[in-house]
Design a protein around this motif. Structure first.
Motif, PDB file in Angstrom:
ATOM      1  N   LEU A   1      16.583   5.137   6.972  1.00 45.46           N
ATOM      2  CA  LEU A   1      15.643   5.526   7.943  1.00 45.46           C
ATOM      3  C   LEU A   1      14.283   5.028   7.882  1.00 45.46           C
ATOM      4  CD1 LEU A   1      16.671   9.403   8.071  1.00 45.46           C
ATOM      5  CD2 LEU A   1      16.895   7.736   9.873  1.00 45.46           C
ATOM      6  N   GLY A   2      14.225   4.100   6.607  1.00 44.63           N
ATOM      7  CA  GLY A   2      12.705   3.566   6.233  1.00 44.63           C
ATOM      8  C   GLY A   2      11.900   4.637   5.681  1.00 44.63           C
ATOM      9  N   VAL A   3      12.143   5.736   5.129  1.00 49.80           N
ATOM     10  CA  VAL A   3      11.330   6.766   4.671  1.00 49.80           C
ATOM     11  C   VAL A   3      10.556   6.208   3.541  1.00 49.80           C
ATOM     12  CG1 VAL A   3      11.075   9.042   3.492  1.00 49.80           C
ATOM     13  CG2 VAL A   3      12.645   8.615   5.487  1.00 49.80           C
ATOM     14  N   TRP A   4      11.213   5.587   2.559  1.00 47.86           N
ATOM     15  CA  TRP A   4      10.743   5.085   1.264  1.00 47.86           C
ATOM     16  C   TRP A   4       9.584   3.947   1.590  1.00 47.86           C
ATOM     17  CZ3 TRP A   4      11.654   8.318  -1.852  1.00 47.86           C
ATOM     18  CH2 TRP A   4      12.580   9.118  -1.917  1.00 47.86           C
ATOM     19  N   GLN A   5       9.901   3.109   2.740  1.00 49.25           N
ATOM     20  CA  GLN A   5       9.001   2.279   2.988  1.00 49.25           C
ATOM     21  C   GLN A   5       7.528   2.839   3.656  1.00 49.25           C
ATOM     22  OE1 GLN A   5       9.165  -1.393   2.553  1.00 49.25           O
ATOM     23  NE2 GLN A   5       6.986  -1.355   3.280  1.00 49.25           N
ATOM     24  N   ARG A   6       7.851   3.721   4.197  1.00 51.25           N
ATOM     25  CA  ARG A   6       6.676   4.637   5.130  1.00 51.25           C
ATOM     26  C   ARG A   6       6.049   5.374   3.761  1.00 51.25           C
ATOM     27  NH1 ARG A   6      10.666   6.053   8.946  1.00 51.25           N
ATOM     28  NH2 ARG A   6      10.627   8.545   8.109  1.00 51.25           N
ATOM     29  N   ILE A   7       6.668   5.949   2.875  1.00 50.85           N
ATOM     30  CA  ILE A   7       5.793   6.542   1.766  1.00 50.85           C
ATOM     31  C   ILE A   7       5.083   5.365   1.006  1.00 50.85           C
ATOM     32  CG2 ILE A   7       6.261   7.379  -0.368  1.00 50.85           C
ATOM     33  CD1 ILE A   7       8.209   8.976   0.640  1.00 50.85           C
ATOM     34  N   HIS A   8       5.655   4.049   0.751  1.00 47.87           N
ATOM     35  CA  HIS A   8       4.799   3.142   0.002  1.00 47.87           C
ATOM     36  C   HIS A   8       3.803   2.603   0.855  1.00 47.87           C
ATOM     37  CE1 HIS A   8       4.259  -1.132  -1.079  1.00 47.87           C
ATOM     38  NE2 HIS A   8       4.425  -0.711  -2.156  1.00 47.87           N
ATOM     39  N   THR A   9       3.822   2.558   2.141  1.00 50.82           N
ATOM     40  CA  THR A   9       2.824   2.098   3.018  1.00 50.82           C
ATOM     41  C   THR A   9       1.576   2.875   3.225  1.00 50.82           C
ATOM     42  OG1 THR A   9       4.334   0.818   4.319  1.00 50.82           O
ATOM     43  CG2 THR A   9       2.456   1.444   5.524  1.00 50.82           C
TER      44      THR A   9
ATOM     45  N   LEU B   1       1.134   5.168   0.767  1.00 54.54           N
ATOM     46  CA  LEU B   1       0.395   5.260  -0.460  1.00 54.54           C
ATOM     47  C   LEU B   1      -0.615   3.961  -0.588  1.00 54.54           C
ATOM     48  CD1 LEU B   1       3.120   6.645  -2.652  1.00 54.54           C
ATOM     49  CD2 LEU B   1       1.104   7.833  -2.045  1.00 54.54           C
ATOM     50  N   ARG B   2      -0.277   2.891  -0.297  1.00 55.50           N
ATOM     51  CA  ARG B   2      -1.006   1.960  -0.333  1.00 55.50           C
ATOM     52  C   ARG B   2      -2.235   1.769   0.229  1.00 55.50           C
ATOM     53  NH1 ARG B   2       2.146  -1.973   2.075  1.00 55.50           N
ATOM     54  NH2 ARG B   2       0.912  -2.076   3.988  1.00 55.50           N
ATOM     55  N   HIS B   3      -2.201   2.444   1.722  1.00 52.38           N
ATOM     56  CA  HIS B   3      -3.351   2.666   2.524  1.00 52.38           C
ATOM     57  C   HIS B   3      -4.035   3.522   1.877  1.00 52.38           C
ATOM     58  CE1 HIS B   3      -1.163   1.227   6.398  1.00 52.38           C
ATOM     59  NE2 HIS B   3      -1.321   0.354   5.507  1.00 52.38           N
ATOM     60  N   GLN B   4      -3.633   4.611   1.097  1.00 46.22           N
ATOM     61  CA  GLN B   4      -4.538   5.446   0.289  1.00 46.22           C
ATOM     62  C   GLN B   4      -5.381   5.034  -0.631  1.00 46.22           C
ATOM     63  OE1 GLN B   4      -2.597   9.076  -0.492  1.00 46.22           O
ATOM     64  NE2 GLN B   4      -2.157   9.706   1.794  1.00 46.22           N
ATOM     65  N   VAL B   5      -4.765   4.150  -1.353  1.00 52.36           N
ATOM     66  CA  VAL B   5      -5.346   3.376  -2.582  1.00 52.36           C
ATOM     67  C   VAL B   5      -6.173   2.417  -2.193  1.00 52.36           C
ATOM     68  CG1 VAL B   5      -4.714   1.731  -4.647  1.00 52.36           C
ATOM     69  CG2 VAL B   5      -3.288   3.875  -4.226  1.00 52.36           C
TER      70      VAL B   5
ATOM     71  N   LYS C   1     -11.343  -0.650   0.705  1.00 49.90           N
ATOM     72  CA  LYS C   1     -10.849  -1.779   1.082  1.00 49.90           C
ATOM     73  C   LYS C   1     -10.186  -1.515   2.617  1.00 49.90           C
ATOM     74  CE  LYS C   1     -10.163  -4.084  -3.258  1.00 49.90           C
ATOM     75  NZ  LYS C   1      -9.356  -5.094  -4.032  1.00 49.90           N
ATOM     76  N   LYS C   2     -10.145  -2.524   3.439  1.00 54.56           N
ATOM     77  CA  LYS C   2      -9.306  -2.213   4.428  1.00 54.56           C
ATOM     78  C   LYS C   2      -7.842  -1.911   4.331  1.00 54.56           C
ATOM     79  CE  LYS C   2     -11.724  -6.132   7.201  1.00 54.56           C
ATOM     80  NZ  LYS C   2     -11.689  -7.193   7.878  1.00 54.56           N
ATOM     81  N   GLU C   3      -7.196  -1.347   5.212  1.00 51.39           N
ATOM     82  CA  GLU C   3      -5.752  -0.720   4.808  1.00 51.39           C
ATOM     83  C   GLU C   3      -4.910  -1.859   4.616  1.00 51.39           C
ATOM     84  OE1 GLU C   3      -4.321   1.630   8.013  1.00 51.39           O
ATOM     85  OE2 GLU C   3      -5.589   3.456   7.292  1.00 51.39           O
ATOM     86  N   GLU C   4      -4.956  -2.899   5.282  1.00 49.38           N
ATOM     87  CA  GLU C   4      -4.002  -3.899   5.127  1.00 49.38           C
ATOM     88  C   GLU C   4      -4.667  -4.990   4.504  1.00 49.38           C
ATOM     89  OE1 GLU C   4      -0.731  -4.036   5.735  1.00 49.38           O
ATOM     90  OE2 GLU C   4      -1.059  -2.176   6.826  1.00 49.38           O
ATOM     91  N   PRO C   5      -4.047  -5.994   3.346  1.00 52.15           N
ATOM     92  CA  PRO C   5      -4.579  -6.955   2.639  1.00 52.15           C
ATOM     93  C   PRO C   5      -5.155  -8.231   3.786  1.00 52.15           C
ATOM     94  CG  PRO C   5      -2.345  -6.247   1.713  1.00 52.15           C
ATOM     95  CD  PRO C   5      -2.647  -5.710   2.947  1.00 52.15           C
ATOM     96  N   THR C   6      -6.097  -8.864   3.155  1.00 52.03           N
ATOM     97  CA  THR C   6      -6.356  -9.894   4.016  1.00 52.03           C
ATOM     98  C   THR C   6      -6.217 -11.381   3.308  1.00 52.03           C
ATOM     99  OG1 THR C   6      -8.758  -9.987   3.069  1.00 52.03           O
ATOM    100  CG2 THR C   6      -8.256  -8.764   5.318  1.00 52.03           C
ATOM    101  N   ALA C   7      -5.611 -11.204   2.092  1.00 48.34           N
ATOM    102  CA  ALA C   7      -5.254 -12.553   1.302  1.00 48.34           C
ATOM    103  C   ALA C   7      -4.045 -12.324   0.379  1.00 48.34           C
ATOM    104  CB  ALA C   7      -6.349 -12.820   0.493  1.00 48.34           C
ATOM    105  N   ALA C   8      -3.519 -13.301   0.279  1.00 49.47           N
ATOM    106  CA  ALA C   8      -2.317 -13.439  -0.657  1.00 49.47           C
ATOM    107  C   ALA C   8      -2.312 -14.283  -1.708  1.00 49.47           C
ATOM    108  CB  ALA C   8      -1.255 -13.378   0.107  1.00 49.47           C
ATOM    109  N   ILE C   9      -1.640 -13.885  -2.974  1.00 50.79           N
ATOM    110  CA  ILE C   9      -1.826 -15.101  -3.828  1.00 50.79           C
ATOM    111  C   ILE C   9      -0.133 -15.450  -4.120  1.00 50.79           C
ATOM    112  CG2 ILE C   9      -2.049 -15.494  -6.578  1.00 50.79           C
ATOM    113  CD1 ILE C   9      -4.366 -13.290  -6.377  1.00 50.79           C
ATOM    114  N   ILE C  10       0.195 -16.697  -4.345  1.00 51.46           N
ATOM    115  CA  ILE C  10       1.103 -17.215  -4.558  1.00 51.46           C
ATOM    116  C   ILE C  10       1.346 -17.872  -5.766  1.00 51.46           C
ATOM    117  CG2 ILE C  10       3.129 -18.871  -3.661  1.00 51.46           C
ATOM    118  CD1 ILE C  10       2.114 -18.623  -0.963  1.00 51.46           C
ATOM    119  N   ASP C  11       2.194 -17.318  -6.714  1.00 53.74           N
ATOM    120  CA  ASP C  11       2.285 -18.137  -8.065  1.00 53.74           C
ATOM    121  C   ASP C  11       2.868 -19.122  -8.163  1.00 53.74           C
ATOM    122  OD1 ASP C  11       2.661 -18.549 -10.807  1.00 53.74           O
ATOM    123  OD2 ASP C  11       4.252 -16.584 -11.041  1.00 53.74           O
TER     124      ASP C  11
END
Length: 102
Positions: free
Chosen positions: A52-60, A62-66, A72-82
C-alpha cells in the motif's frame, strides 16, 4: 489507545510495534518471542502495508519533518554521486567476494 479504538485498530497498532521491534532487535521473523503475535501475522501486515506504500509515506513524512526542523526545503535540491560506486557499476567482469577457507 482510546476507548473508541476497535479491535482491528488495536491489533494493527500492536503489529506495527512488533515490526519496529524486529527492526530494532535485528531478529528474524521466525525468532519472534511467543509472547508476541505469530510471525506470519505480523509479516502479512508488513507486506500488506508495504504494497500500500505505507512505509514509503512514513519515510517521506519523517524526511520532510527533519528537513523542516533544519530550515530546509521539504525536497532536496542537490544530490551527491559517489564516484567509487559508479566505477564499480561500470566494471565488466563479475565481482568475486572472498570466501572463508574450508
Amino acid at each position: 489507545m482510546t476507548i473508541n479504538s476497535t479491535l482491528p485498530e488495536i491489533l494493527s497498532r500492536r503489529n506495527f510495534h512488533v515490526i519496529f521491534y524486529i527492526l530494532h532487535e535485528e531478529c528474524t521473523w521466525r525468532a519472534l518471542s511467543h509472547e508476541l503475535p505469530p510471525w506470519q501475522t505480523v509479516y502479512n501486515y508488513f507486506r500488506h502495508w508495504q504494497r500500500l506504500g505505507v512505509w514509503q509515506r512514513i519515510h517521506t513524512q519523517l524526511r520532510h519533518q527533519v528537513r523542516e526542523s533544519m530550515n530546509k526545503k521539504e525536497e532536496p535540491t542537490a544530490a551527491i554521486i559517489d564516484s567509487q560506486s559508479v566505477k564499480t557499476a561500470e566494471k565488466k567482469e563479475p565481482v568475486c567476494w572472498a570466501t572463508l577457507p574450508t
